[in-house]
Scaffold this motif. Structure first.
Motif, PDB file in Angstrom:
ATOM      1  N   GLY A   1       1.020  -1.195  -0.025  1.00  0.00           N
ATOM      2  CA  GLY A   1      -0.014   0.074   0.081  1.00  0.00           C
ATOM      3  C   GLY A   1       0.927   1.337  -0.028  1.00  0.00           C
ATOM      4  O   GLY A   1       0.389   2.169  -0.637  1.00  0.00           O
ATOM      5  N   ARG A   2       1.788   1.325   0.856  1.00  0.00           N
ATOM      6  CA  ARG A   2       2.913   2.363   0.765  1.00  0.00           C
ATOM      7  C   ARG A   2       3.407   2.670  -0.670  1.00  0.00           C
ATOM      8  O   ARG A   2       3.654   3.701  -1.108  1.00  0.00           O
ATOM      9  CB  ARG A   2       3.931   2.399   1.961  1.00  0.00           C
ATOM     10  CG  ARG A   2       3.477   2.220   3.286  1.00  0.00           C
ATOM     11  CD  ARG A   2       4.546   2.447   4.169  1.00  0.00           C
ATOM     12  NE  ARG A   2       5.229   1.098   4.599  1.00  0.00           N
ATOM     13  CZ  ARG A   2       4.975   0.117   5.104  1.00  0.00           C
ATOM     14  NH1 ARG A   2       4.114   0.457   6.054  1.00  0.00           N
ATOM     15  NH2 ARG A   2       5.690  -0.764   5.361  1.00  0.00           N
ATOM     16  N   GLY A   3       3.893   1.642  -1.313  1.00  0.00           N
ATOM     17  CA  GLY A   3       4.498   1.656  -2.628  1.00  0.00           C
ATOM     18  C   GLY A   3       3.479   2.056  -3.624  1.00  0.00           C
ATOM     19  O   GLY A   3       3.868   2.862  -4.558  1.00  0.00           O
ATOM     20  N   MET A   4       2.343   1.745  -3.437  1.00  0.00           N
ATOM     21  CA  MET A   4       0.966   2.171  -4.384  1.00  0.00           C
ATOM     22  C   MET A   4       0.839   3.521  -4.042  1.00  0.00           C
ATOM     23  O   MET A   4       0.490   4.400  -5.294  1.00  0.00           O
ATOM     24  CB  MET A   4      -0.207   1.444  -4.100  1.00  0.00           C
ATOM     25  CG  MET A   4       0.133  -0.087  -4.495  1.00  0.00           C
ATOM     26  SD  MET A   4       0.793  -0.213  -6.246  1.00  0.00           S
ATOM     27  CE  MET A   4      -0.184   0.309  -7.254  1.00  0.00           C
ATOM     28  N   LEU A   5       0.789   4.004  -3.045  1.00  0.00           N
ATOM     29  CA  LEU A   5       0.691   5.514  -2.744  1.00  0.00           C
ATOM     30  C   LEU A   5       1.799   6.515  -3.295  1.00  0.00           C
ATOM     31  O   LEU A   5       1.597   7.371  -3.933  1.00  0.00           O
ATOM     32  CB  LEU A   5       0.735   6.010  -1.108  1.00  0.00           C
ATOM     33  CG  LEU A   5      -0.865   5.641  -0.600  1.00  0.00           C
ATOM     34  CD1 LEU A   5      -0.421   5.956   1.010  1.00  0.00           C
ATOM     35  CD2 LEU A   5      -1.676   6.686  -1.045  1.00  0.00           C
TER      36      LEU A   5
ATOM     37  N   HIS B   1      10.580   4.222  -1.897  1.00  0.00           N
ATOM     38  CA  HIS B   1       9.840   2.674  -1.857  1.00  0.00           C
ATOM     39  C   HIS B   1      10.376   2.001  -3.196  1.00  0.00           C
ATOM     40  O   HIS B   1      10.393   2.456  -4.433  1.00  0.00           O
ATOM     41  CB  HIS B   1       8.405   2.696  -1.758  1.00  0.00           C
ATOM     42  CG  HIS B   1       7.760   1.454  -1.473  1.00  0.00           C
ATOM     43  ND1 HIS B   1       7.665   0.405  -2.037  1.00  0.00           N
ATOM     44  CD2 HIS B   1       7.408   1.292  -0.029  1.00  0.00           C
ATOM     45  CE1 HIS B   1       6.875  -0.568  -1.287  1.00  0.00           C
ATOM     46  NE2 HIS B   1       6.913  -0.157  -0.173  1.00  0.00           N
ATOM     47  N   GLU B   2      10.470   0.574  -2.755  1.00  0.00           N
ATOM     48  CA  GLU B   2      11.112  -0.314  -3.935  1.00  0.00           C
ATOM     49  C   GLU B   2      10.149  -0.390  -5.050  1.00  0.00           C
ATOM     50  O   GLU B   2      10.463  -0.848  -6.214  1.00  0.00           O
ATOM     51  CB  GLU B   2      11.343  -1.791  -3.255  1.00  0.00           C
ATOM     52  CG  GLU B   2      10.175  -2.357  -2.728  1.00  0.00           C
ATOM     53  CD  GLU B   2      10.744  -3.866  -2.023  1.00  0.00           C
ATOM     54  OE1 GLU B   2       9.720  -4.426  -1.417  1.00  0.00           O
ATOM     55  OE2 GLU B   2      11.794  -3.936  -1.920  1.00  0.00           O
ATOM     56  N   LEU B   3       8.827  -0.132  -4.758  1.00  0.00           N
ATOM     57  CA  LEU B   3       7.580  -0.405  -5.667  1.00  0.00           C
ATOM     58  C   LEU B   3       7.745   0.886  -6.746  1.00  0.00           C
ATOM     59  O   LEU B   3       7.285   1.076  -7.823  1.00  0.00           O
ATOM     60  CB  LEU B   3       6.491  -0.517  -5.245  1.00  0.00           C
ATOM     61  CG  LEU B   3       6.112  -1.739  -4.755  1.00  0.00           C
ATOM     62  CD1 LEU B   3       4.522  -1.746  -4.149  1.00  0.00           C
ATOM     63  CD2 LEU B   3       6.211  -2.848  -5.537  1.00  0.00           C
ATOM     64  N   CYS B   4       8.702   2.009  -6.485  1.00  0.00           N
ATOM     65  CA  CYS B   4       8.618   3.216  -7.308  1.00  0.00           C
ATOM     66  C   CYS B   4      10.392   3.634  -7.492  1.00  0.00           C
ATOM     67  O   CYS B   4      10.873   4.597  -6.961  1.00  0.00           O
ATOM     68  CB  CYS B   4       8.016   4.363  -6.747  1.00  0.00           C
ATOM     69  SG  CYS B   4       7.621   5.880  -7.847  1.00  0.00           S
ATOM     70  N   PRO B   5      11.191   2.510  -8.076  1.00  0.00           N
ATOM     71  CA  PRO B   5      12.536   2.821  -8.243  1.00  0.00           C
ATOM     72  C   PRO B   5      12.844   4.034  -8.874  1.00  0.00           C
ATOM     73  O   PRO B   5      14.052   4.380  -8.846  1.00  0.00           O
ATOM     74  CB  PRO B   5      13.185   1.601  -8.554  1.00  0.00           C
ATOM     75  CG  PRO B   5      11.815   1.118  -9.491  1.00  0.00           C
ATOM     76  CD  PRO B   5      10.754   1.478  -8.858  1.00  0.00           C
ATOM     77  N   GLU B   6      12.106   4.491 -10.007  1.00  0.00           N
ATOM     78  CA  GLU B   6      12.151   5.495 -10.708  1.00  0.00           C
ATOM     79  C   GLU B   6      12.596   6.854 -10.175  1.00  0.00           C
ATOM     80  O   GLU B   6      13.182   7.686 -10.401  1.00  0.00           O
ATOM     81  CB  GLU B   6      11.427   5.758 -12.041  1.00  0.00           C
ATOM     82  CG  GLU B   6      10.031   6.014 -11.535  1.00  0.00           C
ATOM     83  CD  GLU B   6       9.093   4.883 -11.140  1.00  0.00           C
ATOM     84  OE1 GLU B   6       7.892   4.929 -11.130  1.00  0.00           O
ATOM     85  OE2 GLU B   6       9.476   3.798 -11.230  1.00  0.00           O
TER      86      GLU B   6
END
Length: 1192
Positions: free
Chosen positions: A23-27, A599-604
């Motif tokens: 959820g933190r990654g999706m935010l 967050h690792e879900l948003c490396p860019e």
């Protein structure tokens, strides 16, 4: 047949952990998409990616209007959409990240809904004081889910972009994306997110409400005003000094540092969705207090909600629920929040400043207290972090203007906030520094107390008569927990063993899930002591292996990355407020937190955030270094002014005043003017409370240096910043500029500071800089060794600008010595005074009235110059000076070539007076100059003028060498003794070639040390380089064809020219007697025309030319010169009476011949007496000294 749900098979703990992280990654991803696609986006993190070009192309606007109108049922075969076919690949490539972020959100929503339904079905009992991890993760998941849906609904053009991607995908793959129908329905359903969410949460309220009710035990105690915090002794170790060694007595330890922001968000979001339960008193109290605490709630980073307006809009949209009363209540709460919350939080920050400072001082003095009282640190960090977050989001998002409440800016502009930030970082650094102290304490605590008590509690459960038997899963977990902590030992800490208790914490999380469901074999509610003790154990394990993460959890300030304008403003405010200077170092330290926001879900975004953190850290340290350097510059200016008052020239007024006191004052009625302030009066103090400007500067320097010296290295992203190195680099640059600036060199007016005054100022500055070592741990000698040697070169290595050496060299050669040579008879070189002296005459020009040569070119000033620029700088000065000499020699050679035949005849006929007279008449004919018909100068005058110029330059060179020698003998006496020994006793060598080379090397070394040589090596070098420059350049073939005879012919020619030059000078000397300015002044021991400098010029030029071009017969050639000169001068005595009046300064010229012999290392007085009667010399000295006495 339905099968009963087994709680242990539902993996509630694992799912909550994974979904919260996801959820933190999706935010983070939806936040970045909103920032990129929002038309009013804030530029954050440097330069965010812009929209793809086709989204802003006006040619596609009809397509976008069509997609918006038809969403989600878009007909891809429509003619309006055919233009997308041309850019389908570009659309799919550019929008895939955007589209699949929404697909991932839909997937996340499905899993959350499924998990919440499962938790409802299991009838899980939530109590934050009992099953802490389960309750906190559950409430965090709800707030993350709600924030995500709200943030998704605020993304601009989401319908158009999703439809555009689907159409392009269909054109590319002949079928639409399988996720699009459900995705489109989700976007429509959550267009007003709270309406849909409130419907979803109707069945979940049975679990949500008890979880919120459990907060009633914590939230009111945490949300206290500053006065009550002081009264209860919150965060104070000294409130109960007898219990200072005891562990805090609390049965809900992890709740003590739970984020206040998070609790308020849980309360507000959950009660918005379960608003029907607001009738319960405890829930209403929580709701009311949370809404009174502020009017802004954070969604993600700097994305926020004006919560009261948002709630009222939602309530107004719910028709049939009769929520008018609730709407009115929310408006009242909003008014109260606007009116009172800023002042409450301002006072709370004041309290925290003093409380955190007290904790930092105590723990610094007694780090052993970090063991029993470590909880206080995390409590303080959490409360301070919450207050800073509150300030940032409320300062950046002021309420709408429709509200009548006027907010005071003083409540939001906190000038002392850096102190609070600094104390937070100080506490964190203490924890990291003494982490082994904390580890040792809690390893012993876990093994010696926690394990024993846990064993007792397990035994009580086993012996519980109400419990038939302990379930196997729970029994295994409890046994594992006990065995893990019971086996701990201090030796593991001493051996630097790496601890890992993640398994312990996850097992307890699982056990909470197993024991909190209905029909559990072991009900946690019935064994609350076990639950609270295991919560305590988990906290203690975190202090052993999870300390850094715990510090980040409670004290992370990465939020500043998204409020960079406020961040800059607070830093500038800190630098403007002297009392906060010492805390300025906290700003670059906070830059090291920025990467915690990724967050690792948003490396860019890692690179952009990392680059931003590095840029800000660099900027902060640069500004701090500049500020320190400005303070140091101001102190240096003050010290230079005080030092300037102590210069000897300022004593004249005091001496005059004291001498006048002894005289009788005839006019007693005349008022005496006020006495000038004497040096030292600035140190007299009548009252220490009166701060002078210097006191304030030193105070500011102390504070700023404290900041610079606070930490050795600041880690920011993958970089390490060393504040002291930043400071040293800027100090070197500033010191370098100051050195050149103090010269006050103005090329337009030719004004420059005296070397002695500059040296005095430089010493004053160096004494100030040496005092810096008392404030900051730097090696100031390194700064001196870096900057001062550069001033001995022509340009510095900082910016390639001119140095002290270059400016003084240029001034002495182009200003002073040019005036000496141009204004004949006004500035004289005096061997007696060891200086160039300005002679007062009626013909003095205005420029010389303002330039007293003796104030710049005496031995004292040149000694100061030698101290400033050192041997390297003096060598550069000598090289430039010898370059001028070489150019004059070149002009002399041209004159010799023009009169070569006459000079050759004079050389062979010097014993024939009549022939010599006729030849000299030919030599002394005036030569017409181009463009000047009035002033006609003969070649004889030209030769004498140029030789005099050479003599003046060489005399200045000799004076500079004497000054350098004095300085070096004072600074390095033992080394100078060795150099002098080498010069006097050059080791003999059999090979004459190598012996000559060794003599040359020794002479160069001696010359660089200021010792005098028979022939100046720099002069030889300058003349040799001039000779090489004058040789024709050959191509490869031509060079091979040339023979050695060419070189021999060239050497013979140069040798002949050198011989004829000496003849030319020798026969020209008698003409000096005709000039009035050739008179010899006994007080100066020199001629007004500086023709006495010819002695040095003749000897040096002869020695250099015959060393370079000849076989080394310098002595023979000078004897020839002496014979020619003496015979020419003797003819002056044999001249007629009329001619004797013309040659009225014969005696002064006779003395010149004596000076030439005295100056020469090759000529002796015996040789002179053989050519020229000594009686004439004696009479000449008698005459000139008698005339000088009469003039005086």
């Amino acid at each position: 047949m339905s099968r009963a749900m087994v709680p242990s098979q539902q993996k509630l703990a694992e799912k909550l952990t994974i979904l919260n992280d996801r959820g933190r990654g999706m935010l983070t991803r939806i936040y970045n998409i909103k920032k990129i696609y929002s038309p009013n986006k804030k530029k954050m993190l440097g330069n965010p990616q812009n929209k793809p070009g086709f989204l802003t192309d006006k040619a596609y606007e009809p397509v976008y209007r069509y997609l918006l109108r038809r969403f989600p049922h878009v007909d891809s075969k429509s003619s309006t959409l055919q233009v997308i076919n041309n850019i389908k690949q570009d659309v799919v490539k550019s929008l895939s990240l955007y589209y699949f972020t929404f697909v991932d959100i839909m997937d996340f929503k499905d899993h959350v809904v499924d998990l919440l339904t499962t938790i409802d079905a299991c009838q899980v009992h939530m109590d934050v004081t009992l099953n802490y991890d389960l309750t906190v993760n559950y409430l965090n998941l709800i707030s993350t889910y709600v924030s995500l849906m709200i943030l998704m609904s605020r993304v601009e053009d989401r319908r158009v972009v999703l439809s555009l991607y689907n159409v392009a995908y269909e054109y590319l793959n002949a079928s639409s994306d399988p996720s699009f129908p459900r995705l489109g329905q989700m976007v429509i359903d959550y267009d007003i997110p709270l309406r849909k969410l409130s419907e979803e949460f109707v069945p979940h309220s049975r679990v949500v409400v008890p979880a919120l009710l459990s907060l009633h035990k914590i939230y009111p105690k945490r949300n206290l005003p500053a006065d009550q915090m002081r009264a209860t002794g919150m965060l104070s170790l000294l409130a109960e000094p007898l219990k200072i060694m005891n562990v805090p007595n609390t049965d809900m330890v992890q709740c003590e540092y739970l984020s206040l922001d998070s609790m308020e968000k849980w309360i507000i979001f959950s009660m918005m969705l379960c608003h029907t339960y607001l009738q319960e008193a405890q829930l209403w109290d929580l709701w009311k207090t949370a809404l009174q605490s502020g009017y802004i709630v954070q969604l993600c980073r700097d994305e926020v909600l004006h919560i009261h307006s948002y709630i009222n809009t939602f309530f107004e949209s719910l028709k049939g629920h009769n929520l008018h009363k609730r709407i009115t209540e929310v408006k009242d709460l909003q008014h109260q929040a606007l009116q009172s919350s800023p002042a409450i939080h301002r006072e709370r920050r004041k309290f925290l400043r003093s409380a955190l400072k007290e904790l930092a001082l105590i723990f610094t003095d007694q780090p052993g207290l970090l063991g029993p009282k470590g909880l206080y640190v995390f409590q303080a960090l959490a409360v301070a972090r919450d207050e800073i977050h509150w300030l940032l989001r409320h300062f950046d998002n002021p309420p709408s203007k429709k509200h009548t409440v006027k907010l005071s800016q003083e409540d939001f502009v906190d000038r002392q906030l850096p102190e609070l930030l600094f104390n937070m970082e100080e506490l964190k650094s203490l924890l990291r520094k003494y982490n082994q102290v904390v580890q040792r304490y809690f390893v012993q605590y876990l093994a010696g107390y926690d394990a024993v008590l846990l064993n007792q509690l397990i035994q009580e459960i086993t012996n519980d008569s109400n419990l038939a038997h302990c379930p196997e899963d729970e029994s295994v977990i409890l046994s594992s927990l006990y065995n893990t902590i019971a086996g701990l030992s201090v030796k593991q800490v001493e051996a630097n063993e790496v601890f890992d208790f993640r398994g312990v914490r996850l097992d307890w999380f699982r056990l909470q899930a197993y024991t909190s469901v209905s029909r559990a074999g072991l009900v946690l509610r019935d064994h609350q002591d076990l639950g609270k003790h295991l919560n305590m154990i988990v906290f203690h394990t975190k202090l052993v292996d999870y300390l850094d993460e715990l510090i980040n959890e409670t004290g992370d300030l990465s939020i500043y990355c998204f409020y960079h304008q406020i961040f800059e403003h607070q830093f500038k405010q800190c630098m403007e407020f002297p009392a906060q200077h010492r805390f300025s170092i906290v700003f670059p330290i906070i830059c090291g937190h920025f990467m915690n926001a990724t967050h690792e879900l948003c490396p860019e975004e890692r690179h952009s955030i990392g680059t931003t953190s590095v840029q800000y850290a660099h900027w902060f340290l640069k500004e701090m270094s500049d500020e320190v350097n400005q303070v140091i510059t101001a102190i240096c200016e003050e010290q230079c002014m005080l030092n300037y008052k102590l210069l000897p020239k300022h004593s004249a007024a005091s001496i005059l005043q004291s001498s006048n006191k002894h005289k009788k004052n005839k006019d007693k009625k005349k008022q005496v003017g006020p006495e000038e302030e004497k040096p030292g009066t600035e140190s007299v103090r009548k009252n220490r409370e009166n701060f002078t400007r210097m006191d304030k500067l030193h105070m500011a320097l102390t504070e700023l240096c404290y900041a610079i010296n606070h930490c050795n290295v600041i880690q920011v992203w993958e970089h390490g910043f060393v504040p002291r190195e930043f400071f040293i680099q800027h100090l070197e640059t500033r010191f370098n500029k100051a050195l050149v600036g103090m010269m006050m060199y103005n090329p337009d007016t030719s004004e420059i500071a005296k070397p002695s005054e500059l040296l005095s100022s430089v010493k004053a500055i160096m004494s100030v800089l040496q005092g810096l070592e008392n404030y900051v741990q730097i090696d100031i000698a390194r700064v001196f060794n870096s900057v001062l040697p550069q001033q001995t070169q022509a340009t510095d290595s900082f910016n390639g600008e001119k140095t002290i050496t270059a400016n003084y060299t240029n001034w002495y050669l182009e200003v002073l010595l040019r005036r000496v040579t141009v204004n004949i008879g006004q500035i004289v070189y005096s061997p007696n005074h060891k200086a160039f002296v300005t002679v007062a005459t009626d013909n003095n020009s205005k420029e010389n009235l303002y330039l007293a040569a003796e104030e710049y070119a005496d031995l004292t000033e040149l000694r100061a110059l030698a101290e400033l620029i050192g041997p390297y700088g003096m060598r550069y000065l000598g090289e430039r000076l010898m370059g001028h000499v070489a150019s004059q020699v070149d002009e002399l050679k041209k004159l010799v070539i023009q009169n070569k035949e006459v000079l050759f005849n004079m050389r062979t006929s010097f014993d024939k007076p009549e022939v010599m007279r006729d030849l000299f008449r030919r030599l002394g004919r005036p030569v017409k100059q181009q463009g000047n018909t009035k002033n006609q100068v003969s070649d004889v005058d030209s030769v004498l003028m140029r030789m005099t110029i050479i003599g003046i330059l060489l005399s200045f060179r000799s004076l500079a060498q004497d000054a350098l020698l004095d300085v070096l003998e004072d600074r390095i006496p033992f080394l100078m003794a060795s150099v002098q020994d080498l010069q006097h006793f050059v080791p003999n060598m059999k090979d004459t070639k190598y012996s000559h080379m060794k003599q040359q090397v020794v002479n160069e070394m001696a010359s660089a040390a200021g010792l005098s040589c028979d022939i100046d090596p720099l002069l030889i070098s300058a003349l040799r380089s001039q000779k090489n420059a004058g040789e024709p350049e050959y191509k490869d073939g031509e060079r091979k064809a040339s023979t050695s005879s060419d070189t021999e012919v060239a050497n013979e020619s140069d040798y002949e020219l050198a011989c004829l030059l000496m003849v030319f000078v020798a026969v020209s000397i008698p003409t000096l007697a005709k000039k009035d300015v050739s008179v010899f002044k006994a007080s100066l021991e020199g001629n007004l025309s500086n023709c006495h400098c010819l002695a040095k010029a003749v000897n040096q030029i002869a020695g250099a030319l015959f060393t370079i071009h000849g076989p080394g017969d310098v002595s023979d050639r000078l004897q020839e010169f002496l014979a020619l000169a003496s015979s020419s001068l003797l003819r002056l005595g044999q001249s007629q009476e009329q001619e004797k009046e013309t040659f009225k300064n014969r005696e002064s010229v006779y003395i010149l011949l004596d000076l030439i012999v005295q100056e020469s290392p090759y000529l002796t007085m015996d040789l002179l007496e053989s050519c020229f009667p000594y009686a004439l010399l004696r009479n000449a000295y008698h005459t000139v000294y008698k005339a000088s006495a009469v003039d005086n």
